[in-house]
Write a protein that holds these residues in place. Structure first.
Motif, PDB file in Angstrom:
ATOM      1  N   ARG A  28       7.927   0.371   3.218  1.00 18.15           N
ATOM      2  CA  ARG A  28       8.925   0.183   2.158  1.00 18.15           C
ATOM      3  C   ARG A  28       8.275  -0.226   0.843  1.00 18.15           C
ATOM      4  NH1 ARG A  28      13.835  -3.371   4.778  1.00 18.15           N
ATOM      5  NH2 ARG A  28      14.637  -1.824   6.239  1.00 18.15           N
ATOM      6  N   ALA A  29       7.350  -1.184   0.907  1.00 18.39           N
ATOM      7  CA  ALA A  29       6.701  -1.654  -0.320  1.00 18.39           C
ATOM      8  C   ALA A  29       5.937  -0.521  -0.998  1.00 18.39           C
ATOM      9  CB  ALA A  29       5.764  -2.817  -0.001  1.00 18.39           C
ATOM     10  N   CYS A  30       5.250   0.305  -0.210  1.00 21.03           N
ATOM     11  CA  CYS A  30       4.465   1.400  -0.782  1.00 21.03           C
ATOM     12  C   CYS A  30       5.354   2.495  -1.357  1.00 21.03           C
ATOM     13  CB  CYS A  30       3.527   1.972   0.279  1.00 21.03           C
ATOM     14  SG  CYS A  30       2.202   0.851   0.774  1.00 21.03           S
ATOM     15  N   LEU A  31       6.409   2.861  -0.635  1.00 18.67           N
ATOM     16  CA  LEU A  31       7.290   3.924  -1.116  1.00 18.67           C
ATOM     17  C   LEU A  31       8.098   3.481  -2.329  1.00 18.67           C
ATOM     18  CD1 LEU A  31       8.587   5.497   2.225  1.00 18.67           C
ATOM     19  CD2 LEU A  31       6.974   6.492   0.584  1.00 18.67           C
ATOM     20  N   ALA A  32       8.303   2.170  -2.477  1.00 14.72           N
ATOM     21  CA  ALA A  32       9.033   1.666  -3.644  1.00 14.72           C
ATOM     22  C   ALA A  32       8.171   1.645  -4.896  1.00 14.72           C
ATOM     23  CB  ALA A  32       9.556   0.259  -3.362  1.00 14.72           C
ATOM     24  N   SER A  33       6.843   1.755  -4.739  1.00 12.84           N
ATOM     25  CA  SER A  33       5.934   1.679  -5.874  1.00 12.84           C
ATOM     26  C   SER A  33       6.067   2.907  -6.764  1.00 12.84           C
ATOM     27  CB  SER A  33       4.489   1.566  -5.372  1.00 12.84           C
ATOM     28  OG  SER A  33       3.568   1.774  -6.430  1.00 12.84           O
ATOM     29  N   GLY A  34       6.105   2.671  -8.056  1.00 14.61           N
ATOM     30  CA  GLY A  34       6.127   3.783  -9.005  1.00 14.61           C
ATOM     31  C   GLY A  34       4.780   4.424  -9.201  1.00 14.61           C
ATOM     32  N   GLU A  35       3.724   3.792  -8.683  1.00 11.26           N
ATOM     33  CA  GLU A  35       2.367   4.316  -8.858  1.00 11.26           C
ATOM     34  C   GLU A  35       1.919   5.202  -7.697  1.00 11.26           C
ATOM     35  OE1 GLU A  35       0.466   3.812 -11.503  1.00 11.26           O
ATOM     36  OE2 GLU A  35       1.758   2.364 -12.526  1.00 11.26           O
ATOM     37  N   VAL A  36       2.520   5.020  -6.527  1.00 11.34           N
ATOM     38  CA  VAL A  36       2.042   5.672  -5.304  1.00 11.34           C
ATOM     39  C   VAL A  36       2.598   7.085  -5.189  1.00 11.34           C
ATOM     40  CG1 VAL A  36       2.164   5.612  -2.773  1.00 11.34           C
ATOM     41  CG2 VAL A  36       1.641   3.529  -4.064  1.00 11.34           C
ATOM     42  N   THR A  37       1.719   8.043  -4.945  1.00 13.29           N
ATOM     43  CA  THR A  37       2.118   9.435  -4.765  1.00 13.29           C
ATOM     44  C   THR A  37       2.584   9.690  -3.340  1.00 13.29           C
ATOM     45  OG1 THR A  37       0.401  10.055  -6.366  1.00 13.29           O
ATOM     46  CG2 THR A  37       1.365  11.835  -5.046  1.00 13.29           C
ATOM     47  N   ASP A  38       1.770   9.297  -2.365  1.00 15.10           N
ATOM     48  CA  ASP A  38       2.062   9.501  -0.951  1.00 15.10           C
ATOM     49  C   ASP A  38       1.585   8.300  -0.156  1.00 15.10           C
ATOM     50  OD1 ASP A  38       3.191  12.280  -0.552  1.00 15.10           O
ATOM     51  OD2 ASP A  38       1.367  12.788  -1.652  1.00 15.10           O
ATOM     52  N   VAL A  39       2.120   8.190   1.072  1.00 21.60           N
ATOM     53  CA  VAL A  39       1.762   7.094   1.971  1.00 21.60           C
ATOM     54  C   VAL A  39       1.310   7.681   3.297  1.00 21.60           C
ATOM     55  CG1 VAL A  39       2.580   5.015   3.164  1.00 21.60           C
ATOM     56  CG2 VAL A  39       3.471   5.579   0.883  1.00 21.60           C
ATOM     57  N   VAL A  40       0.205   7.180   3.820  1.00 21.51           N
ATOM     58  CA  VAL A  40      -0.275   7.573   5.141  1.00 21.51           C
ATOM     59  C   VAL A  40      -0.302   6.345   6.041  1.00 21.51           C
ATOM     60  CG1 VAL A  40      -2.279   8.313   6.486  1.00 21.51           C
ATOM     61  CG2 VAL A  40      -1.636   9.583   4.446  1.00 21.51           C
ATOM     62  N   VAL A  41       0.331   6.447   7.194  1.00 27.14           N
ATOM     63  CA  VAL A  41       0.210   5.428   8.237  1.00 27.14           C
ATOM     64  C   VAL A  41      -0.763   5.971   9.271  1.00 27.14           C
ATOM     65  CG1 VAL A  41       1.382   4.199  10.097  1.00 27.14           C
ATOM     66  CG2 VAL A  41       2.492   4.452   7.870  1.00 27.14           C
ATOM     67  N   THR A  42      -1.862   5.276   9.473  1.00 32.91           N
ATOM     68  CA  THR A  42      -2.845   5.696  10.461  1.00 32.91           C
ATOM     69  C   THR A  42      -2.708   4.818  11.693  1.00 32.91           C
ATOM     70  OG1 THR A  42      -5.229   5.748  10.980  1.00 32.91           O
ATOM     71  CG2 THR A  42      -4.555   4.356   9.123  1.00 32.91           C
TER      72      THR A  42
END
Length: 410
Positions: free
Chosen positions: A38-52
């Protein structure tokens, strides 16, 4: 200027020695991996999120969090190879593998890569924005979240020097806090690295490191069960507390004893048991039913009073159930409901398995401490005193007059 590609990587192994299945443990009613997503997807700077991850259940929880935000297209789950999934594997190894997998999948090169830790449950969008912007926009090579620290550090030196000593101070001098230089504590929550530099150095720190300040009250890393208990106790104070609306849920499932009653039982001389309910709860349930919200009463109690109350309320009931979580899952399957879109309202420890299944676990104000700690929302009203009426007002507004979302069939 071209917008830089910023990839946030969340390492989330399935195993943990300190806390079993740690990354699925719930704080504020939400799995740790979902909080980081949630924190990463809410960021205006982040393009994509990967959970490894090496655990399908962790990947499933991450996807559910992204889907709930309508951001499924920006989340990617990567299967972590066994050789970098053990207790001795470094976070850097996981990030490098995730970076390779993302670039192969998307056919694009990341300019900045972030490491965001599930074990910091109170990481915020602002933390993620801060480290990402420091590298993507402000010229830093790496960045890390830090918090002001004014304590005196000591080290046990008996093994080597036969005396204990101050690390960041001379123990013979006790300057006032305002007269001491400010130290900054690395929080462990979020890091950012120039992607090309990270590939070269294979470490999270190189070149110029920007220090991104965060609220020291939010600094907590979960390494053992005591840390998890503290996080759950702090969540009601530190988490933003938006209450659910009809847009957030597709169904409401209610426990009975202690939730719709005050948890007391009156027994007459013939052994007959009676309980007290609140008329306001009946009004709230009727309003939810009128609005087309699917309802269920789910209880382990075999007393026929549960079924009698359900008939009065015209609500389906399952009672005398040993495994409430299994019954809840089966009911969701039969109703074609996604559990993460279901609100479950409870009060005691036998409700915790259902809390782990439902997307909106709600505790009444009189609930057991462990249940309140695991809840995503807590009523201000105790069970049996109008708590369900309060929940209905969350969903429908204080006048309980929301327009029907569907037409119930008979």
């Amino acid at each position: 200027m071209t917008q830089p590609t910023v990839l946030a990587v969340i390492p989330a192994r399935g195993g943990s020695k300190g806390v079993p299945a740690k990354n699925l443990a719930r704080v504020g009613g939400v799995p740790l991996v979902a909080r980081a997503v949630r924190a990463c997807l809410a960021s205006g700077e982040v393009t994509d999120v990967v959970v490894t991850t090496d655990a399908p259940a962790v990947a499933e929880a991450a996807r559910a969090a992204a889907e709930a935000l309508g951001e499924s297209g920006r989340l990617h789950c990567v299967q972590r190879p066994e050789e970098i999934a053990g207790d001795t594997a470094t976070s850097e190894a996981a990030v490098l593998h995730a970076l390779d997998a993302y670039e192969a999948l998307r056919g694009r090169t990341a300019d900045v890569v972030l490491l965001v830790q599930c074990t910091s449950p109170f990481v915020t969008r602002e933390d993620v924005d801060g480290v990402a912007a420091a590298v993507a926009r402000e010229g830093a090579d790496t960045a890390v979240t830090v918090a002001p620290f004014h304590g005196f550090l000591w080290r046990d030196g008996t093994a080597v020097e036969d005396h204990n000593y101050g690390v960041n101070h001379d123990k013979r001098v006790r300057p006032r806090r305002q007269d001491r230089p400010e130290d900054l504590l690395e929080t462990g929550a979020a890091y950012a690295m120039d992607a090309a530099g990270f590939r070269t150095h294979r470490h999270r720190f190189f070149g110029h490191t920007a220090l991104v300040r965060t609220d020291p009250a939010r600094v907590l890393e979960i390494d053992d069960p005591h840390d998890l208990a503290r996080a759950r106790a702090l969540a009601p104070l530190l988490d933003p507390a938006p209450l659910p609306t009809l847009d957030d849920i597709d169904a409401v499932v209610l426990d009975f004893d202690g939730t719709q009653t005050d948890d007391r039982v009156l027994v007459d001389s013939d052994g007959r048991e009676t309980v007290a309910v609140h008329r306001g709860d009946g009004l709230g349930i009727a309003a939810l039913r009128k609005a087309g919200v699917p309802l269920l009463i789910l209880s382990t109690e075999q007393n026929p009073v549960v079924a009698a109350r359900a008939r009065k309320l015209r609500v389906p009931v399952l009672h005398g159930v040993d495994r409430k979580d299994l019954a809840l899952k089966q009911w969701c399957d039969e109703q074609s409901l996604a559990p993460e879109r279901v609100m479950y309202v409870g009060n005691d420890v036998n409700d915790l398995p259902c809390f782990a299944l439902a997307g909106w676990p709600v505790a009444v104000a009189s609930a057991h401490d462990s249940v309140r700690a695991a809840a995503r929302a807590v009523t201000t009203t105790p069970g049996g005193s109008g708590a369900i009426r309060e929940i209905a007002a969350w969903l429908l507004g204080p006048t309980l007059t929301a327009a029907p979302t569907s037409v119930p069939t008979e």
